[in-house]
Design a protein around this motif. Structure first.
Motif, PDB file in Angstrom:
ATOM      1  N   SER A 102      33.936  47.963  35.436  1.00  0.00           N
ATOM      2  CA  SER A 102      34.128  46.731  34.784  1.00  0.00           C
ATOM      3  C   SER A 102      33.107  46.515  33.529  1.00  0.00           C
ATOM      4  CB  SER A 102      33.466  45.672  35.569  1.00  0.00           C
ATOM      5  OG  SER A 102      33.094  44.345  34.857  1.00  0.00           O
ATOM      6  N   CYS A 103      33.866  46.313  32.533  1.00  0.00           N
ATOM      7  CA  CYS A 103      33.072  46.375  31.087  1.00  0.00           C
ATOM      8  C   CYS A 103      31.880  45.510  31.108  1.00  0.00           C
ATOM      9  CB  CYS A 103      33.887  46.213  29.982  1.00  0.00           C
ATOM     10  SG  CYS A 103      34.440  44.794  29.476  1.00  0.00           S
ATOM     11  N   GLY A 104      31.955  44.498  31.960  1.00  0.00           N
ATOM     12  CA  GLY A 104      30.856  43.398  31.896  1.00  0.00           C
ATOM     13  C   GLY A 104      31.022  42.239  31.049  1.00  0.00           C
ATOM     14  N   LYS A 105      32.209  42.024  30.294  1.00  0.00           N
ATOM     15  CA  LYS A 105      32.255  41.375  29.239  1.00  0.00           C
ATOM     16  C   LYS A 105      32.527  39.803  29.916  1.00  0.00           C
ATOM     17  CE  LYS A 105      35.389  39.942  25.494  1.00  0.00           C
ATOM     18  NZ  LYS A 105      35.912  40.676  24.219  1.00  0.00           N
ATOM     19  N   CYS A 106      32.957  39.539  31.299  1.00  0.00           N
ATOM     20  CA  CYS A 106      33.465  38.398  31.798  1.00  0.00           C
ATOM     21  C   CYS A 106      32.749  38.316  33.272  1.00  0.00           C
ATOM     22  CB  CYS A 106      34.767  37.711  31.633  1.00  0.00           C
ATOM     23  SG  CYS A 106      35.785  38.936  32.898  1.00  0.00           S
ATOM     24  N   ILE A 107      32.353  37.155  33.656  1.00  0.00           N
ATOM     25  CA  ILE A 107      31.572  36.930  34.804  1.00  0.00           C
ATOM     26  C   ILE A 107      32.390  36.969  36.051  1.00  0.00           C
ATOM     27  CG2 ILE A 107      30.384  35.250  36.424  1.00  0.00           C
ATOM     28  CD1 ILE A 107      29.083  34.339  33.608  1.00  0.00           C
ATOM     29  N   PHE A 161      38.980  38.032  32.102  1.00  0.00           N
ATOM     30  CA  PHE A 161      39.278  38.092  30.861  1.00  0.00           C
ATOM     31  C   PHE A 161      40.490  38.976  30.641  1.00  0.00           C
ATOM     32  CE2 PHE A 161      39.039  39.745  26.573  1.00  0.00           C
ATOM     33  CZ  PHE A 161      38.904  38.550  25.935  1.00  0.00           C
ATOM     34  N   CYS A 162      40.537  40.213  31.326  1.00  0.00           N
ATOM     35  CA  CYS A 162      41.745  41.103  31.200  1.00  0.00           C
ATOM     36  C   CYS A 162      42.433  41.595  32.489  1.00  0.00           C
ATOM     37  CB  CYS A 162      41.070  42.349  30.385  1.00  0.00           C
ATOM     38  SG  CYS A 162      40.290  43.646  31.462  1.00  0.00           S
ATOM     39  N   GLY A 163      43.332  42.533  32.394  1.00  0.00           N
ATOM     40  CA  GLY A 163      44.009  42.818  33.552  1.00  0.00           C
ATOM     41  C   GLY A 163      43.036  43.860  34.567  1.00  0.00           C
TER      42      GLY A 163
HETATM   43  S1  SF4 Z   1      38.097  41.451  33.473  1.00  0.00           S
HETATM   44 FE1  SF4 Z   1      37.981  43.044  31.894  1.00  0.00          FE
HETATM   45  S2  SF4 Z   1      36.864  41.848  30.046  1.00  0.00           S
HETATM   46 FE2  SF4 Z   1      36.130  40.991  31.974  1.00  0.00          FE
HETATM   47  S3  SF4 Z   1      34.318  42.174  32.511  1.00  0.00           S
HETATM   48 FE3  SF4 Z   1      36.526  43.134  33.729  1.00  0.00          FE
HETATM   49  S4  SF4 Z   1      36.748  44.676  32.424  1.00  0.00           S
HETATM   50 FE4  SF4 Z   1      35.650  43.455  31.405  1.00  0.00          FE
END
Ligand code: SF4
Ligand SMILES: Cc1cc2nc3c(=O)[nH]c(=O)nc-3n(C[C@H](O)[C@H](O)[C@H](O)COP(=O)(O)O)c2cc1C
Length: 422
Positions: A345-350, A392-394
Motif C-alpha cells: 500500500s502506498c499509504g495515500k488513502c485511508i 483511491f486506486c485498484g
Molecule cells: S488504494 Fe492505492 S492510492 Fe490508496 S493507499 Fe492503496 S495503493 Fe495508495
C-alpha cells in the motif's frame, strides 16, 4: 488434442531472440512493414476484429483504447509498455522479454506508427535487471536494422524506445503510478479522470498497454483479426499466457487458446499443470494474482475465458493460477495475501492503508480458537465494503477480493474459531 497453442510463443528461442536477421527469417517485422504503409484505422480495425483484451489484468478492449487515442488531436503522443509484472504468481511478461523481445518491440513500434508517436517507454520491474539488459541489446539491434531511430521502415517517422527501471513497488504497475514513476516522481496513483489517453506521460496523450498485449499486435496483423479471433473465444480472441505455480506438478508458463480449455484442464492436464504434487488433493486455486479471486473444486469445470470466469465469479486477471493443496490453511493463506497488501500500500488513502492492517488483526484473531467474536466478522464485512468502494486506486479496491471469495467457499473453516456467545 493438445491443450497448448503456439501463436505468440512460436519461434521463442533464447539463443537468437534478440538477433534481427533471425527474427526476420520467421516473418519478424513483416507486420511493422505492413503498418508503415497502412492507414492507422486499418490497423485498429484488425485489433478490434481480433477482440484483443488487455493482458495486464483489467481486460480492457485494446482496439477501443487505440481508437480513442487516435481521435485525440493533441501531440506529442507517447507509447508506454507496462512491464512492471509485480503481481505475485505472474511471470509471463518476463518470458516475452527474454524469448521474444523483438516481437514486443515490433508491437510497440507499430503503435508508434499508428499514432505518429514521439517515443516509446518500457517500464520494467526493477528486479528484472538481466531482462533490462536484454531489452537494451534488442533495441540496439533493432535500431541498427533501421526499424528504430530516424525514418523507421521508410515511414518518415522518427521513433525510439527507452527502458525505464522500476524499483520494486507493486503499486507502480498501476498505470498512472507507473507514469508518475517514469517522470521521476513518487510512484503514487493519479486521480482519474482525466484519463491517461488525454493527460498521460508528461501530461500528453499516452497509450499504456501490457507486454503481452503489445506482443500480440504483430501476431494479429500477420494472421488477420478474424483468424486470431477464431483461435480463441468469441468474446476475446487469441491465446493467453497462463502462469501455473504452487502445488501443481508442472510450474511454468503455458500458452493456451482462450475459451477452449477448462480450469480442470489447466491444473490437471499432463501437458499443463499435471495435477497436484505428492498425491495430495486440490483445496483451492487463486486466479490472476493476489488481487484476484479464489476458486474451489466446484468451479473446476469453468471454461478458461474472460466471459466464463467472470460469470463464475472468477477472473483471468494477469493469467496467474496459484494452486494450493489440502494441507494449506485458508486463514494462513489469507494472512499472507493481506500482509502483501500492507507492504505494498502506498499509504495515500485511508481505506487501503488502514483497512488492510485492520483486516490482518481480525485474521490473526481468527487463527486462535475463541479469540474472534461475531462483532469481528461484522467489522470485517464493513472493512471489505469500504475498501472496495472507497480506496483511491485498484490496489486497495481489489485487496479484499481474495478474502471475500474465500469467505464464501470456506465459511465454516474461516468462522470455526469464532467465540460462540451464550
Ligand atoms: S488504494 Fe492505492 S492510492 Fe490508496 S493507499 Fe492503496 S495503493 Fe495508495
Ligand atoms: C495495483 C495495480 C498493479 C498493476 N500491475 C500491473 C502490472 O504489473 N502489469 C500490467 O501490465 N498491468 C498492471 N496493472 C494494470 C494497469 O493499471 C493497466 O490496466 C494495464 O497496464 C493496461 O494494459 P492492458 O490494457 O494491455 O492490460 C496494475 C493495476 C493495479 C491497480
Amino acid at each position: 488434442m493438445s491443450r497448448i497453442i503456439k501463436m505468440l510463443t512460436e519461434n521463442a528461442d533464447r539463443a537468437y531472440s534478440h538477433v534481427v536477421s533471425e527474427y526476420e527469417k520467421t516473418g519478424g517485422f513483416c507486420a511493422l512493414k505492413k503498418a508503415a504503409v497502412s492507414a492507422p484505422e486499418e490497423i485498429i480495425a484488425e485489433i478490434k476484429k481480433a477482440k484483443l483484451l488487455g493482458r495486464g489484468g483489467a481486460a480492457y478492449p485494446a482496439g477501443s483504447k487505440w481508437e480513442h487515442l487516435l481521435h485525440i488531436p493533441e501531440t506529442p503522443k507517447y507509447i508506454v509498455c507496462n512491464a512492471d509484472e509485480g503481481e505475485p504468481g505472474t511471470f509471463k511478461d518476463r518470458l516475452i522479454m527474454d524469448l521474444l523481445p523483438l516481437k514486443l518491440l515490433e508491437g510497440i513500434i507499430i503503435a508508434g506508427l499508428v499514432f505518429r508517436a514521439d517515443s516509446g517507454h518500457i517500464y520494467v520491474r526493477g528486479e528484472y535487471r538481466k531482462l533490462q539488459r536484454r531489452l537494451l541489446l534488442a533495441i540496439e539491434n533493432t535500431r541498427a536494422a533501421g526499424y528504430l531511430g530516424k525514418n523507421i521502415a521508410g515511414s518518415g517517422l522518427d521513433f525510439d524506445i527507452h527502458v525505464i527501471s522500476g524499483a520494486g513497488a507493486y503499486v507502480c504497475g498501476e498505470n498512472s503510478a507507473l507514469l508518475n514513476s517514469t517522470e521521476g516522481k513518487v510512484g503514487r496513483p493519479r486521480i482519474k479522470p482525466p484519463h491517461l489517453a488525454e493527460v498521460g506521460l508528461f501530461l500528453h496523450p499516452t497509450l499504456v498497454n501490457n507486454v503481452e498485449s503489445f506482443a500480440n499486435i504483430p501476431v494479429i496483423i500477420n494472421m488477420g483479426g478474424e483468424v486470431y479471433l477464431q483461435a480463441g473465444h468469441p468474446d476475446s480472441g487469441g491465446s493467453k499466457l497462463i502462469c501455473l505455480s504452487g502445488h501443481c506438478k508442472n510450474r511454468n508458463v503455458f500458452e493456451i487458446p482462450l475459451g477452449k480449455i477448462t480450469l480442470r484442464d489447466a491444473i490437471y492436464d499432463s501437458e499443463l499443470g499435471g495435477g497436484i504434487a505428492g498425491n495430495k488433493k486440490l483445496k483451492f486455486f487463486h486466479l490472476g494474482g493476489q488481487s484476484g479471486p479464489i476458486g474451489g473444486i466446484d468451479q473446476l469445470d469453468t471454461v478458461y475465458s474472460y466471459t466464463d470466469l467472470r460469470k463464475a465469479g472468477l477472473s483471468v486477471g494477469s493469467g496467474a493460477i496459484v494452486v494450493m493443496d489440502e494441507s494449506v490453511s485458508i486463514i494462513e493463506y489469507l494472512k499472507g495475501v493481506t500482509e502483501f497488501f500492507i507492504h505494498e500500500s502506498c499509504g495515500k488513502c485511508i481505506p487501503c492503508r488502514e483497512g488492510n492492517r485492520q483486516l490482518l488483526k481480525i485474521l490473526n484473531k481468527l487463527s486462535v480458537p475463541g479469540a474472534a467474536t461475531a462483532d469481528d466478522l461484522a467489522v470485517m464485512r464493513r472493512l471489505i465494503r469500504t475498501m472496495t468502494d472507497a480506496s483511491f486506486c485498484g490496489l486497495g479496491q481489489s485487496a479484499a477480493v481474495a478474502l471475500n471469495s474465500a469467505w464464501k467457499l470456506f465459511k465454516t473453516e474461516i468462522e470455526a474459531n469464532v467465540r460462540r456467545e451464550e
